[in-house]
Design an enzyme around this catalytic site. Structure first.
Site, mmCIF file in Angstrom:
data_model
loop_
_atom_site.group_PDB
_atom_site.id
_atom_site.type_symbol
_atom_site.label_atom_id
_atom_site.label_comp_id
_atom_site.label_asym_id
_atom_site.label_seq_id
_atom_site.Cartn_x
_atom_site.Cartn_y
_atom_site.Cartn_z
ATOM 1 N N PRO A 1 0.843 -1.252 0.002
ATOM 2 C CA PRO A 1 0.014 -0.091 -0.062
ATOM 3 C C PRO A 1 0.822 1.233 0.051
ATOM 4 O O PRO A 1 1.524 1.317 0.971
ATOM 5 C CB PRO A 1 -0.747 -0.012 1.185
ATOM 6 C CG PRO A 1 -0.037 -0.894 2.185
ATOM 7 C CD PRO A 1 0.680 -1.876 1.232
ATOM 8 N N ASP B 1 6.129 2.209 1.683
ATOM 9 C CA ASP B 1 4.947 1.210 2.044
ATOM 10 C C ASP B 1 4.435 1.302 3.376
ATOM 11 O O ASP B 1 5.058 1.294 4.427
ATOM 12 C CB ASP B 1 6.044 -0.112 1.956
ATOM 13 C CG ASP B 1 5.130 -1.440 2.186
ATOM 14 O OD1 ASP B 1 4.039 -1.364 2.356
ATOM 15 O OD2 ASP B 1 5.657 -2.492 1.705
ATOM 16 N N HIS B 2 3.073 1.512 3.383
ATOM 17 C CA HIS B 2 2.502 1.896 4.657
ATOM 18 C C HIS B 2 2.436 0.682 5.668
ATOM 19 O O HIS B 2 2.185 0.969 6.841
ATOM 20 C CB HIS B 2 1.098 2.567 4.501
ATOM 21 C CG HIS B 2 0.632 3.468 5.273
ATOM 22 N ND1 HIS B 2 0.894 3.285 6.666
ATOM 23 C CD2 HIS B 2 -0.087 4.782 5.240
ATOM 24 C CE1 HIS B 2 0.348 4.441 7.316
ATOM 25 N NE2 HIS B 2 -0.320 5.265 6.235
ATOM 26 N N ARG B 3 2.853 -0.523 5.263
ATOM 27 C CA ARG B 3 2.836 -1.569 6.014
ATOM 28 C C ARG B 3 4.092 -1.508 6.911
ATOM 29 O O ARG B 3 4.010 -2.025 8.178
ATOM 30 C CB ARG B 3 2.995 -3.009 5.281
ATOM 31 C CG ARG B 3 1.748 -3.564 4.519
ATOM 32 C CD ARG B 3 2.152 -4.564 3.644
ATOM 33 N NE ARG B 3 3.169 -4.268 2.622
ATOM 34 C CZ ARG B 3 3.592 -5.172 1.803
ATOM 35 N NH1 ARG B 3 3.025 -6.281 1.588
ATOM 36 N NH2 ARG B 3 4.493 -4.845 0.975
#
Lengths: 426, 493
Positions: B291, B465-467
């Protein structure tokens, strides 16, 4: 017909009478038409007159139509020849031409780094090579494939150098055929040195078999200082050496007219040695004049210069394209003077050879070509360790260190396919 | 079964690197014997006929006529058994698979205008620091000398294809086995070559090369030289005229003859393969698994510009190319150390933080987009980093980036500013969690102490990467990078 310009060192060992040599300058009795000087310098003392061999003159015993001609000095050398020898001349010329075709193909297929074609010069090489005794010694350029054949080499050995697997390829001591010399004209100095050595051997031990040396070079090399030095030393020391120049009319892309204003043979007089200009595409004449010259040299009369007028029908090397610098008409003219065609005409006319003979020659040529191909492909590639191993006679720590460094260096390359590279972000 | 023998383009001159396939003398299914002529090629030195090293059936012509390929490229496949002829599949057109990478034209790398030079180097197994030379015996101090480089010869001048005379065609049937006919064969071949050369235009080699590079047929250029040769000036004015015509005409749009549907002949189809395929796969994998969150920041890079200017003239950086990208790279390394989570990999059950920086630089190369990375960039001084960036660009531009250089990246910079673009939302390189887009630097009105003044402004874009990287972390990281661009002196910390 005779176009020999001979020094008055007199007759050859075989007793053949030498043609009268025009004395320097003022008694230029019967100068050839082509050599009349356009200038009118007069007859005053000290003015050099042009009394040499003309550009259209050469000793010729068998012309391009297969007809024989008589020469007072040289005919005697071939009149006694056995038909087998005559057939042998043809066989050798055809063999080296077939070999040349195969070697050229191997280069085009990436199996040789380079090849130096000999097509067109077969008579000059087979004729001169065949005239040599076993004890005589030949110093070749890099194009003497025909001479190599007459000296008994396995022609496949010649290709090792051109494949880059060795700097030599054969043991010169076995055949008295020196290694190919790529440095232009350098071998003429070696040849004279070797010939001077023969003279000294004879003095030290008079029972030594008399021998002579043949120094091969071309019209291009004739402009090199080395040739001058060689001739000066050979003449000064009466060295038993025959300077055999194959004037093939092209020094790579430089035409002969640029190389010299007069036929090269005329230079011989300047050094004080006999000079003979011979039709280099007439194997019989080349054989005869070379025999004469070798006899002359062996019997202690000093060096001889032979200019064999011939033509390089193909390219200088496989890296050359002659269509870029010379006209087709010239090539066509020289093809009418083909050395093989005229001997074939003669042999057939005299009933000395039949279809079966020529068929056999062709088949033997194909067999040799197959042998050369097989042998060359089996050579593999060069081993760099071999180069390091032959720097010194014995192992040397510095060489070992350098070899180790080099092997590591070579191993550090990644000549690999980078096809599986991943794409990236943007 | 018939096995295939591949004939690789040999070096028929001394040290030639490439040759053009001029005319194929055989076609698919032809039975050839050893030394039968297969093809005519043109090198920088001459037109040359290549004889077959193999006997068998022509199974594949791997390079099309008119194409120039490197020495060593397989050009033809010959089946070992004649009986295989009937069964051998015969593709309708030659498949220039192997020649594909070489056939591509050199394109400039992002951020650098000039065309790559022709110097080729053998790729090394790994970066110089890891080269095995260190272990190379007692002479440890020996520097790693580069491989002997070969300078590519000037491309051969364009020559009209030789029209074989009937004599040549007839003679070609009997390949040089018989000495007499061999002479005739050569003679006929020479005649046909001479015919071609008689029509040849006079021009000096540099002009020929320039014409070839520009794709101009010299015979169409009117010559004004003293000896009737085409001069460089003639060539350039012809080129100007041609350009003008092209501008007027336009060749891209095809005449409206089709329907616009799938069978429209105006539709060009480009096979997806190689780097294009790999790029597509990597982008889909990244865009649809990670994401992305993208943020932007405008930066006053005036001090960076001044710094770069000073470096350029400093004695220490003599001969080294210095650009604002160097400062950005340094800034990214500096900021990553303060915000380590951006230098990481997401595995699903673990977040792997990397205590090293393999800094990736996105590069448009002759073979497509690639992201080579500078290994252990955190250990490099400013000067070393500049040298590494230059080396990376040179290698990539030459299309010689080895796979090892593209593996193990930890964070990527993409220099879209070199193309004049302000900013964008980059897609993260798979295996990483952050990417920085460096926009163009140009003078813009900027408010400083309540006054509008012209300053050198750039926009930094970043995707994360929002993770792994939350909003505050990505913001702090970008702010740190921006801080360095505003004040490079902070690097001295």
């Amino acid at each position: 017909m005779g176009a020999a310009q001979q020094a008055d060192t007199g007759t050859s060992g075989s007793g053949a009478p030498a043609s009268p040599r025009p004395q320097a300058g003022n008694q230029a009795g019967n100068p050839p038409a082509g050599s009349q000087a356009p200038s009118s310098a007069g007859n005053s003392a000290g003015v050099l007159r042009n009394a040499g061999v003309g550009p259209d003159e050469a000793v010729q015993l068998l012309d391009e139509h297969g007809a024989t001609h008589h020469d007072a000095t040289f005919s005697s050398y071939i009149e006694k020849l056995d038909p087998d020898v005559l057939r042998g001349f043809y066989r050798d010329m055809a063999t080296v031409r077939r070999f040349d075709t195969e070697a050229t193909a191997l280069q085009r297929q990436g199996e040789l780094a380079l090849w130096v074609p000999v097509i067109g010069q077969e008579a000059a090489q087979i004729g001169s090579g065949s005239a040599m005794n076993k004890a005589d010694y030949a110093f070749p350029t890099y194009r003497e494939h025909g001479v190599a054949l007459t000296r008994g080499l396995d022609l496949a050995d010649l290709l090792k150098l051109f494949r880059g697997v060795t700097n030599g390829g054969w043991d010169p001591r076995e055949t008295n055929f020196h290694l190919y010399t790529l440095v232009l004209a350098a071998q003429t100095l070696h040849a004279v040195g070797y010939a001077m050595g023969i003279s000294r051997d004879l003095v030290a031990d008079p029972t030594t078999e008399p021998a002579a040396v043949v120094a091969y070079f071309g019209d291009g090399a004739s402009s090199e200082g080395d040739v001058h030095e060689s001739m000066v030393f050979a003449a000064s020391y009466d060295a038993p050496v025959v300077f055999f120049c194959q004037n093939n009319n092209w020094a790579i892309s430089v035409p002969f007219e640029v190389q010299s204003k007069i036929p090269l043979v005329n230079r011989a007089a300047g050094y004080g040695m006999p000079g003979i200009r011979v039709d280099g595409n007439d194997v019989l004449a080349v054989y005869a004049v070379t025999q004469w010259a070798l006899d002359h040299a062996r019997s202690g009369h000093g060096p001889v210069f032979i200019e064999a007028s011939t033509y390089r029908v193909g390219a200088h090397t496989t890296a050359d394209d002659p269509t870029k610098y010379r006209m087709n008409a010239e090539e066509e003219l020289w093809k009418t003077r083909d050395p093989l065609a005229r001997l074939e005409t003669y042999l057939r006319a005299e009933n000395l050879a039949d279809d079966a003979f020529f068929e056999q020659v062709k088949n033997d040529g194909d067999e040799l070509a197959a042998h050369v191909r097989r042998t060359t492909l089996a050579l593999g590639s060069a081993d760099i360790r071999h180069k390091f191993a032959t720097v010194y006679a014995e192992a040397h720590p510095l060489v070992a260190e350098e070899l180790a460094w080099f092997e590591n260096y070579e191993a550090s390359f990644a000549d690999v396919d980078t096809e599986n590279a991943q794409g990236g972000a943007a | 079964m018939s096995t295939l023998n591949f004939f690789k383009l040999p070096d028929v001159g001394e040290g030639l690197l490439e040759a053009e396939i001029v005319t194929w003398k055989v076609k698919l299914g032809d039975i050839v014997a050893v030394n039968d002529v297969l093809v005519e090629i043109e090198t920088a030195k001459s037109l040359v006929e290549l004889p077959s090293p193999y006997a068998g059936v022509v199974a594949q012509l791997m390079v099309t006529e008119g194409e120039t390929v490197d020495v060593g490229t397989p050009i033809i496949a010959i089946g070992s058994e004649v009986t295989g002829a009937a069964a051998a599949p015969a593709p309708a057109s030659p498949a220039p698979v192997a020649a594909e990478p070489e056939a591509e034209v050199l394109k400039p790398l992002v951020g650098s205008g000039p065309k790559a030079d022709a110097v080729k180097r053998r790729p090394r197994i790994s970066s110089p620091s890891a080269a095995p030379t260190r272990a190379a015996g007692p002479n440890q101090s020996a520097p790693v000398t580069p491989a002997p480089s070969a300078v590519a010869p000037a491309p051969a001048p364009a020559v009209q294809p030789v029209v074989p005379t009937s004599a040549a065609a007839a003679a070609a049937k009997a390949p040089g086995q018989d000495p007499a006919s061999n002479l005739i064969t050569n003679a006929a071949a020479t005649v046909s070559r001479m015919v071609a050369h008689a029509n040849r235009v006079l021009a000096k080699p540099p002009v020929r090369k320039a014409a070839k590079d520009m794709g101009i047929d010299l015979s169409e250029v009117s010559a004004t030289g003293l000896r009737g040769e085409v001069t460089k000036k003639d060539l350039l004015s012809y080129q100007d005229q041609r350009t003008a015509e092209h501008d007027g005409a336009g060749t891209f749009w095809a005449p409206a003859t089709g329907t616009g549907l799938e069978d429209d002949p105006r539709i060009e189809r480009i096979k997806v393969k190689g780097v294009r395929k790999a790029t597509a796969k990597a982008m889909v994998e990244s865009a649809f698994s990670a994401p992305h969150v993208s943020i932007f920041v405008d930066v006053d890079a005036s001090r960076t510009m001044e710094f770069v200017k000073r470096l350029k003239v400093s004695r220490d950086f003599e001969g080294i190319k210095v650009s604002p990208l160097l400062i950005l790279a340094k800034a990214v390394i500096w900021a990553a150390a303060r915000n380590p989570s951006v230098n990481a990999t997401w595995t699903g059950d673990e977040i792997i933080i990397k205590h090293f920086m393999n800094l990736g630089i996105a590069a448009a190369t002759p073979r497509g987009l690639m992201v080579p990375n500078i290994k252990d960039a955190q250990n490099l001084s400013l000067k070393e980093l500049a040298i590494a960036l230059n080396a990376l660009a040179t290698t990539a531009r030459a299309g010689k980036t080895p796979p090892a250089d593209m593996r193990g990246g930890s964070l990527t910079v993409t220099n879209i500013g070199a193309l004049g673009i302000d900013t964008g939302t980059p897609i993260i390189n798979p295996g990483e969690v952050a990417i920085v887009a460096f926009g163009t630097i140009k003078q813009k009105p900027w408010v400083l102490d309540g006054e509008v003044i012209p300053r050198w402004i750039t926009t930094l874009g970043g995707s994360f990467d929002h993770r792994v990287v939350d909003g505050d972390l990505s913001a702090r990281f970008m702010a740190d990078v921006a801080a360095i661009m505003e004040e490079p002196a902070l690097l001295l910390d």
